[in-house]
Design a protein around this motif. Structure first.
Motif, PDB file in Angstrom:
ATOM      1  N   UNK A   1      12.810  26.637   0.471  1.00  0.00           N
ATOM      2  CA  UNK A   1      11.538  26.451   1.176  1.00  0.00           C
ATOM      3  C   UNK A   1      10.368  26.851   0.289  1.00  0.00           C
ATOM      4  N   UNK A   2       9.371  25.969   0.247  1.00  0.00           N
ATOM      5  CA  UNK A   2       8.163  26.207  -0.531  1.00  0.00           C
ATOM      6  C   UNK A   2       6.982  26.064   0.421  1.00  0.00           C
ATOM      7  N   UNK A   3       6.437  27.173   0.936  1.00  0.00           N
ATOM      8  CA  UNK A   3       5.402  27.080   1.970  1.00  0.00           C
ATOM      9  C   UNK A   3       4.159  26.325   1.527  1.00  0.00           C
ATOM     10  N   UNK A   4       3.790  26.441   0.258  1.00  0.00           N
ATOM     11  CA  UNK A   4       2.590  25.737  -0.217  1.00  0.00           C
ATOM     12  C   UNK A   4       2.841  24.238  -0.226  1.00  0.00           C
ATOM     13  N   UNK A   5       3.981  23.823  -0.794  1.00  0.00           N
ATOM     14  CA  UNK A   5       4.311  22.400  -0.824  1.00  0.00           C
ATOM     15  C   UNK A   5       4.523  21.858   0.584  1.00  0.00           C
ATOM     16  N   UNK A   6       5.177  22.653   1.431  1.00  0.00           N
ATOM     17  CA  UNK A   6       5.442  22.207   2.805  1.00  0.00           C
ATOM     18  C   UNK A   6       4.141  21.960   3.565  1.00  0.00           C
ATOM     19  N   UNK A   7       3.209  22.890   3.465  1.00  0.00           N
ATOM     20  CA  UNK A   7       1.937  22.725   4.177  1.00  0.00           C
ATOM     21  C   UNK A   7       1.132  21.568   3.601  1.00  0.00           C
ATOM     22  N   UNK A   8       1.223  21.377   2.308  1.00  0.00           N
ATOM     23  CA  UNK A   8       0.529  20.242   1.701  1.00  0.00           C
ATOM     24  C   UNK A   8       1.099  18.928   2.212  1.00  0.00           C
ATOM     25  N   UNK A   9       2.412  18.899   2.401  1.00  0.00           N
ATOM     26  CA  UNK A   9       3.042  17.674   2.915  1.00  0.00           C
ATOM     27  C   UNK A   9       2.612  17.407   4.353  1.00  0.00           C
TER      28      UNK A   9
ATOM     29  N   UNK B   1       0.860  -1.183   0.000  1.00  0.00           N
ATOM     30  CA  UNK B   1       0.000   0.000   0.000  1.00  0.00           C
ATOM     31  C   UNK B   1       0.899   1.236   0.000  1.00  0.00           C
ATOM     32  N   UNK B   2       0.727   2.093  -0.972  1.00  0.00           N
ATOM     33  CA  UNK B   2       1.628   3.237  -1.062  1.00  0.00           C
ATOM     34  C   UNK B   2       1.012   4.366  -1.869  1.00  0.00           C
ATOM     35  N   UNK B   3       1.606   5.532  -1.701  1.00  0.00           N
ATOM     36  CA  UNK B   3       1.327   6.694  -2.545  1.00  0.00           C
ATOM     37  C   UNK B   3       2.663   7.323  -2.905  1.00  0.00           C
ATOM     38  N   UNK B   4       2.829   7.658  -4.167  1.00  0.00           N
ATOM     39  CA  UNK B   4       3.999   8.412  -4.625  1.00  0.00           C
ATOM     40  C   UNK B   4       3.490   9.659  -5.331  1.00  0.00           C
ATOM     41  N   UNK B   5       4.029  10.797  -4.966  1.00  0.00           N
ATOM     42  CA  UNK B   5       3.680  12.011  -5.685  1.00  0.00           C
ATOM     43  C   UNK B   5       4.880  12.938  -5.772  1.00  0.00           C
ATOM     44  N   UNK B   6       4.845  13.798  -6.764  1.00  0.00           N
ATOM     45  CA  UNK B   6       5.884  14.800  -6.967  1.00  0.00           C
ATOM     46  C   UNK B   6       5.271  16.180  -6.779  1.00  0.00           C
ATOM     47  N   UNK B   7       5.934  17.001  -5.984  1.00  0.00           N
ATOM     48  CA  UNK B   7       5.438  18.349  -5.688  1.00  0.00           C
ATOM     49  C   UNK B   7       5.896  19.300  -6.785  1.00  0.00           C
ATOM     50  N   UNK B   8       4.955  19.692  -7.615  1.00  0.00           N
ATOM     51  CA  UNK B   8       5.253  20.496  -8.791  1.00  0.00           C
ATOM     52  C   UNK B   8       5.964  21.795  -8.423  1.00  0.00           C
ATOM     53  N   UNK B   9       7.067  22.052  -9.123  1.00  0.00           N
ATOM     54  CA  UNK B   9       7.811  23.291  -8.942  1.00  0.00           C
ATOM     55  C   UNK B   9       8.705  23.338  -7.730  1.00  0.00           C
ATOM     56  N   UNK B  10       8.701  22.282  -6.925  1.00  0.00           N
ATOM     57  CA  UNK B  10       9.469  22.296  -5.679  1.00  0.00           C
ATOM     58  C   UNK B  10      10.904  21.841  -5.900  1.00  0.00           C
ATOM     59  N   UNK B  11      11.765  22.213  -4.945  1.00  0.00           N
ATOM     60  CA  UNK B  11      13.167  21.819  -4.946  1.00  0.00           C
ATOM     61  C   UNK B  11      13.461  20.997  -3.694  1.00  0.00           C
ATOM     62  N   UNK B  12      14.545  20.249  -3.730  1.00  0.00           N
ATOM     63  CA  UNK B  12      14.996  19.484  -2.570  1.00  0.00           C
ATOM     64  C   UNK B  12      15.125  20.422  -1.360  1.00  0.00           C
ATOM     65  N   UNK B  13      14.526  20.003  -0.250  1.00  0.00           N
ATOM     66  CA  UNK B  13      14.583  20.819   0.952  1.00  0.00           C
ATOM     67  C   UNK B  13      13.380  21.720   1.154  1.00  0.00           C
TER      68      UNK B  13
ATOM     69  N   UNK C   1      10.642  21.517   2.590  1.00  0.00           N
ATOM     70  CA  UNK C   1       9.877  21.486   3.844  1.00  0.00           C
ATOM     71  C   UNK C   1      10.431  22.399   4.934  1.00  0.00           C
ATOM     72  N   UNK C   2      11.666  22.851   4.798  1.00  0.00           N
ATOM     73  CA  UNK C   2      12.326  23.556   5.886  1.00  0.00           C
ATOM     74  C   UNK C   2      12.378  25.059   5.641  1.00  0.00           C
ATOM     75  N   UNK C   3      11.783  25.813   6.564  1.00  0.00           N
ATOM     76  CA  UNK C   3      11.656  27.262   6.385  1.00  0.00           C
ATOM     77  C   UNK C   3      12.995  27.982   6.362  1.00  0.00           C
TER      78      UNK C   3
END
Length: 242
Positions: free
Chosen positions: A221-229, A200-212, A214-216
C-alpha cells in the motif's frame, strides 16, 4: 447513505452485488467497481461507499459467482490460498465479464437512483484487463479506468488492446512502477494501439509504487499513490458523466 446487497440477473444465473449511493432524493451516474483477484470483501465495499459519497451510484459485483460464494481472508493469505485465488482468477474471461456486464447494466437501468445515460467503471489488477473490453462493447461506458491491470496486452485473440478502435469513451491506465505481472512491452504496445485508434486516453506510471498500491490491507500500500489515483478517478468520471 443508501446501501444494499442485491441480486443481478445474468445469462448464467444470479450474481450477488453490493450497491451504494447518496440517500438524498435524486439520481446519480452509475459506476461499476470490478473486483480484483482476492474477490468480494468488505475492503471493496468501503471503496464503493467512497465512490457513492462523491455523488455516484456504485455497483460492486461478485465476479466469482459461477464458483459459488468465495470469500478469502486476505489478511491471512499464504501460498496455499494464493493457489486458490489464482485458480478463481483464471476461471474468468473477458467475454464472461462482458456478458455479466450486460446484466449489470440492465439492473442499473431499472433503479430509480441511477441517472440515465453515460456509465463509468474501474478495475484493479485482474479486472484492469476487463474494463477496456467492456468500454469497447458498451458505448455508454464513457469513462473506464484500469489500475495496475494485468493482461491488458497479450498475444491472445481477445487481448483488450486490440479493441482500442471500438472504444468511444475515455480510458485511463495507471500502472505501478514495480510490477512483475506487467511485462516491459505492455505500456509501449498499449500506447501504440491507442494512438493508432485515436482513442482518448491517459497512461501514467506511479513512481516508486508496487502492484497493489491502492489497497490499505496490502504490504505494498502506497497512501500517496492511492490518494492520487482517487483524485484521478473522480476527475475522469466527473468530466465524462456529470
Amino acid at each position: 447513505m443508501y446501501e444494499k446487497d442485491v441480486q443481478v440477473v445474468t445469462k448464467y444465473g444470479l450474481q450477488h452485488a453490493f450497491v451504494a449511493c447518496p440517500d438524498e432524493d435524486g439520481s446519480y451516474p452509475a459506476i461499476i467497481l470490478y473486483m480484483d483477484a482476492p474477490g468480494f470483501r468488505e475492503e471493496l465495499c468501503n471503496m464503493a461507499r467512497r465512490i457513492a459519497k462523491h455523488g455516484y451510484y456504485c455497483m460492486l459485483p461478485d465476479l466469482y459467482y459461477r464458483l459459488g460464494k468465495l470469500r478469502f481472508d486476505v489478511a491471512r493469505r499464504d501460498p496455499a490460498m494464493s493457489v486458490v485465488i489464482r485458480g478463481a482468477m483464471h476461471s474468468l474471461t473477458n467475454a464472461m465479464v462482458a456478458e455479466d456486464t450486460r446484466g449489470m447494466i440492465a439492473f442499473l437501468d431499472a433503479q430509480k437512483q441511477v441517472k440515465a445515460g453515460p456509465l463509468g467503471c474501474v478495475g484493479h489488477c485482474m479486472s484492469g484487463s476487463f474494463v477496456t473490453t467492456i468500454a469497447a462493447q458498451f458505448p455508454r461506458m464513457k469513462a473506464a479506468a484500469s489500475l495496475y491491470g494485468v493482461d491488458v496486452v497479450t498475444d491472445k485473440d481477445d487481448s483488450p488492446h486490440l479493441l482500442a478502435d471500438k472504444v468511444e469513451g475515455e480510458l485511463y491506465f495507471g500502472f505501478a512502477e514495480i510490477d512483475p505481472a506487467v511485462p516491459a512491452n505492455v505500456v509501449p504496445d498499449l500506447r501504440a494501439a491507442l494512438d493508432k485508434a485515436g482513442t482518448r486516453y491517459t497512461i501514467e506510471t506511479y513512481e516508486g509504487s508496487h502492484h497493489g498500491f491502492c489497497f490499505a490491507a496490502r504490504p505494498d500500500y502506497d497512501p500517496i499513490a492511492a490518494e492520487r489515483s482517487w483524485t484521478t478517478l473522480f476527475d475522469l468520471w466527473d468530466r465524462n458523466l456529470k
